[in-house]
Design a protein around this motif. Structure first.
Motif, mmCIF file in Angstrom:
data_model
loop_
_atom_site.group_PDB
_atom_site.id
_atom_site.type_symbol
_atom_site.label_atom_id
_atom_site.label_comp_id
_atom_site.label_asym_id
_atom_site.label_seq_id
_atom_site.Cartn_x
_atom_site.Cartn_y
_atom_site.Cartn_z
ATOM 1 N N THR A 1 0.818 -1.213 0.000
ATOM 2 C CA THR A 1 0.000 0.000 0.000
ATOM 3 C C THR A 1 0.851 1.262 0.000
ATOM 4 O OG1 THR A 1 -1.742 -1.159 1.211
ATOM 5 C CG2 THR A 1 -1.822 1.251 1.239
ATOM 6 N N HIS A 2 1.892 1.290 0.838
ATOM 7 C CA HIS A 2 2.637 2.528 1.064
ATOM 8 C C HIS A 2 4.054 2.509 0.527
ATOM 9 C CE1 HIS A 2 -0.471 4.246 3.668
ATOM 10 N NE2 HIS A 2 -0.622 3.039 4.178
ATOM 11 N N GLY A 3 4.568 1.373 0.132
ATOM 12 C CA GLY A 3 5.939 1.310 -0.339
ATOM 13 C C GLY A 3 6.837 0.591 0.655
ATOM 14 N N PRO A 4 8.130 0.497 0.340
ATOM 15 C CA PRO A 4 9.049 -0.340 1.124
ATOM 16 C C PRO A 4 9.081 0.017 2.605
ATOM 17 C CG PRO A 4 10.089 0.409 -0.905
ATOM 18 C CD PRO A 4 8.796 1.140 -0.814
ATOM 19 N N ILE A 5 9.166 -1.013 3.428
ATOM 20 C CA ILE A 5 9.350 -0.864 4.868
ATOM 21 C C ILE A 5 10.764 -1.336 5.183
ATOM 22 C CG2 ILE A 5 8.574 -1.580 7.161
ATOM 23 C CD1 ILE A 5 5.824 -2.078 5.955
ATOM 24 N N PRO A 6 11.599 -0.491 5.788
ATOM 25 C CA PRO A 6 12.983 -0.893 6.065
ATOM 26 C C PRO A 6 13.058 -2.159 6.901
ATOM 27 C CG PRO A 6 12.713 1.465 6.383
ATOM 28 C CD PRO A 6 11.335 0.900 6.173
ATOM 29 N N ASP A 7 14.089 -2.941 6.624
ATOM 30 C CA ASP A 7 14.298 -4.215 7.305
ATOM 31 C C ASP A 7 14.305 -4.040 8.821
ATOM 32 O OD1 ASP A 7 14.907 -6.829 7.788
ATOM 33 O OD2 ASP A 7 16.829 -6.837 6.744
ATOM 34 N N HIS A 8 14.967 -3.006 9.334
ATOM 35 C CA HIS A 8 15.063 -2.853 10.783
ATOM 36 C C HIS A 8 13.706 -2.567 11.417
ATOM 37 C CE1 HIS A 8 15.248 1.458 9.667
ATOM 38 N NE2 HIS A 8 14.753 1.672 10.870
ATOM 39 N N GLN A 9 12.793 -1.925 10.672
ATOM 40 C CA GLN A 9 11.461 -1.679 11.214
ATOM 41 C C GLN A 9 10.655 -2.974 11.302
ATOM 42 O OE1 GLN A 9 9.390 1.529 9.262
ATOM 43 N NE2 GLN A 9 11.101 2.955 9.492
ATOM 44 N N ILE A 10 10.858 -3.865 10.338
ATOM 45 C CA ILE A 10 10.183 -5.156 10.392
ATOM 46 C C ILE A 10 10.717 -5.976 11.564
ATOM 47 C CG2 ILE A 10 9.742 -7.308 9.155
ATOM 48 C CD1 ILE A 10 9.878 -5.732 6.551
ATOM 49 N N ARG A 11 12.025 -5.942 11.782
ATOM 50 C CA ARG A 11 12.603 -6.663 12.920
ATOM 51 C C ARG A 11 12.072 -6.108 14.244
ATOM 52 N NH1 ARG A 11 16.661 -10.190 11.846
ATOM 53 N NH2 ARG A 11 17.543 -10.145 9.742
ATOM 54 N N THR A 12 11.946 -4.788 14.338
ATOM 55 C CA THR A 12 11.391 -4.186 15.554
ATOM 56 C C THR A 12 9.960 -4.650 15.774
ATOM 57 O OG1 THR A 12 12.813 -2.242 15.368
ATOM 58 C CG2 THR A 12 10.809 -2.005 16.680
ATOM 59 N N ALA A 13 9.178 -4.696 14.694
ATOM 60 C CA ALA A 13 7.790 -5.170 14.811
ATOM 61 C C ALA A 13 7.746 -6.616 15.286
ATOM 62 C CB ALA A 13 7.076 -5.030 13.474
ATOM 63 N N LEU A 14 8.637 -7.460 14.762
ATOM 64 C CA LEU A 14 8.659 -8.858 15.182
ATOM 65 C C LEU A 14 9.043 -8.971 16.651
ATOM 66 C CD1 LEU A 14 8.454 -11.870 14.581
ATOM 67 C CD2 LEU A 14 10.841 -11.793 13.791
ATOM 68 N N ASP A 15 10.032 -8.206 17.091
ATOM 69 C CA ASP A 15 10.418 -8.225 18.503
ATOM 70 C C ASP A 15 9.250 -7.791 19.396
ATOM 71 O OD1 ASP A 15 12.960 -9.060 17.827
ATOM 72 O OD2 ASP A 15 13.859 -7.060 17.962
ATOM 73 N N THR A 16 8.536 -6.759 18.963
ATOM 74 C CA THR A 16 7.391 -6.270 19.731
ATOM 75 C C THR A 16 6.296 -7.331 19.800
ATOM 76 O OG1 THR A 16 7.889 -4.014 19.023
ATOM 77 C CG2 THR A 16 5.687 -4.414 19.897
ATOM 78 N N TYR A 17 6.019 -7.958 18.673
ATOM 79 C CA TYR A 17 5.022 -9.037 18.627
ATOM 80 C C TYR A 17 5.417 -10.172 19.571
ATOM 81 C CZ TYR A 17 2.406 -12.999 16.634
ATOM 82 O OH TYR A 17 1.598 -14.105 16.457
ATOM 83 N N ASN A 18 6.681 -10.608 19.497
ATOM 84 C CA ASN A 18 7.125 -11.728 20.314
ATOM 85 C C ASN A 18 7.074 -11.410 21.802
ATOM 86 O OD1 ASN A 18 7.607 -13.644 18.302
ATOM 87 N ND2 ASN A 18 9.679 -12.882 17.908
ATOM 88 N N THR A 19 7.402 -10.185 22.177
ATOM 89 C CA THR A 19 7.334 -9.795 23.581
ATOM 90 C C THR A 19 5.904 -9.899 24.102
ATOM 91 O OG1 THR A 19 9.236 -8.324 23.375
ATOM 92 C CG2 THR A 19 7.747 -7.919 25.217
ATOM 93 N N ALA A 20 4.958 -9.403 23.302
ATOM 94 C CA ALA A 20 3.550 -9.473 23.709
ATOM 95 C C ALA A 20 3.037 -10.909 23.685
ATOM 96 C CB ALA A 20 2.703 -8.596 22.790
ATOM 97 N N LEU A 21 3.461 -11.677 22.705
ATOM 98 C CA LEU A 21 2.979 -13.050 22.537
ATOM 99 C C LEU A 21 3.393 -13.950 23.694
ATOM 100 C CD1 LEU A 21 1.735 -15.237 20.581
ATOM 101 C CD2 LEU A 21 4.083 -15.583 19.768
ATOM 102 N N THR A 22 4.617 -13.823 24.151
ATOM 103 C CA THR A 22 5.174 -14.777 25.109
ATOM 104 C C THR A 22 5.093 -14.280 26.543
ATOM 105 O OG1 THR A 22 7.405 -13.838 24.778
ATOM 106 C CG2 THR A 22 6.752 -15.683 23.366
ATOM 107 N N ARG A 23 4.425 -13.168 26.762
ATOM 108 C CA ARG A 23 4.326 -12.617 28.110
ATOM 109 C C ARG A 23 3.585 -13.588 29.040
ATOM 110 N NH1 ARG A 23 1.695 -7.944 26.941
ATOM 111 N NH2 ARG A 23 3.677 -6.924 26.465
ATOM 112 N N ALA A 24 4.297 -14.098 30.036
ATOM 113 C CA ALA A 24 3.698 -14.910 31.108
ATOM 114 C C ALA A 24 3.052 -16.199 30.605
ATOM 115 C CB ALA A 24 2.662 -14.087 31.884
ATOM 116 N N ILE A 25 3.550 -16.755 29.505
ATOM 117 C CA ILE A 25 3.031 -18.044 29.048
ATOM 118 C C ILE A 25 4.163 -18.832 28.399
ATOM 119 C CG2 ILE A 25 2.168 -16.984 26.907
ATOM 120 C CD1 ILE A 25 -0.034 -19.166 26.964
ATOM 121 N N ARG A 26 4.521 -19.946 29.004
ATOM 122 C CA ARG A 26 5.704 -20.692 28.581
ATOM 123 C C ARG A 26 5.470 -21.514 27.322
ATOM 124 N NH1 ARG A 26 8.174 -23.114 34.268
ATOM 125 N NH2 ARG A 26 8.613 -21.091 35.256
ATOM 126 N N GLU A 27 4.225 -21.881 27.062
ATOM 127 C CA GLU A 27 3.961 -22.759 25.916
ATOM 128 C C GLU A 27 4.249 -22.095 24.580
ATOM 129 O OE1 GLU A 27 0.687 -23.870 28.936
ATOM 130 O OE2 GLU A 27 1.996 -22.184 28.464
#
Length: 252
Positions: free
Chosen positions: A188-214
């Motif tokens: 939709t908007h054009g290229p997203i820099p690689d480092h911004q995608i990595r930051t998004a993945l880190d943010t997702y993973n932090t929220a995903l794994t909060r207080a749940i070991r599985e």
């Protein structure tokens, strides 16, 4: 005299199929609301239209990616805790609220085979066998859900992101809906820099794994596999729905 609240109405065809789609969307909305998802109130459900409260906001933009990644991670964690720990990705899941969520594999397998064998995808990053293996390798893993996370299905309001449009909900592996958001934001908007995608993945993973070991963090390689799958499935829409940029120009 109290003024009626502003409304936004989603219309469906005046047909048995339209009635079924309308009913399904209302049930998806109710299920997501039961998970605590930020959704507009459904004011009235008619046979062929749904009337929601009006939410002022703009559709998602690349700068909203971290907040949306956090939201998706939170929702996928809550859905797993409440419902989807019992789900398998190769069969429909019947929730405790009476909603049937379609499986992840069957429809996508058919679509990917058709698109790749017809050579309808420009510069696919995966061969047909690679794509089929990627689907098969998810079957024993934990289930999340897919809600077609393209930019138009979020509103960024003064109170934060809001989910809109409830037509499509299926089972999906972890990270799959985040990958859809990344691909469609770039288309939709054009290229997203690689480092911004990595930051998004880190943010997702932090929220995903909060207080749940599985639940384990989604690796970068897995996210890139899902972006490649979404390139196959979304490339036919290039030139429609605001998709102006081919993902092939933006693959990290």
């Amino acid at each position: 005299m109290t003024a009626k609240p502003r409304r936004w109405t989603k219309h469906y065809p005046d047909s048995p199929e339209g009635t079924a789609r309308c009913r399904t969307a209302a049930s998806h909305h109710a299920w997501l609301a039961s998970l605590g998802a930020p959704v507009p109130r459904l004011l009235v459900a008619h046979p062929h239209k749904l009337e929601f409260e009006h939410i002022a906001g703009v559709h998602a933009r690349p700068q909203d990616l971290p907040a949306l990644a956090c939201l998706l991670g939170d929702l996928h964690r809550v859905a797993y805790e409440h419902e989807l720990h019992r789900a398998r990705l190769d069969r429909p899941h019947h929730t405790t609220t009476g909603v049937t969520i379609p499986d992840f594999v069957s429809h996508r397998r058919t679509a990917i085979i058709r698109l790749l064998t017809q050579r309808a995808v420009p510069e696919p990053a995966l061969s047909l066998s690679d794509a089929m293996n990627a689907l098969d390798e998810t079957l024993a893993g934990p289930a999340a859900f897919y809600k077609d996370s393209n930019p138009r299905n979020f509103l960024i309001s003064t109170n934060g992101p809001i989910l809109v449009d409830f037509d499509t909900v299926t089972l999906a592996p972890l990270g799959y809906d985040l990958a859809k958001l990344i691909v469609t934001l770039a288309m939709t908007h054009g290229p997203i820099p690689d480092h911004q995608i990595r930051t998004a993945l880190d943010t997702y993973n932090t929220a995903l794994t909060r207080a749940i070991r599985e639940l384990q963090p989604v690796p970068w390689k897995t996210l890139m596999t899902w972006t490649a799958i979404h390139h196959v499935l979304t490339s036919p829409y290039l030139g429609r729905g605001g998709y102006r940029h081919p993902w092939t120009a933006h693959q990290p």
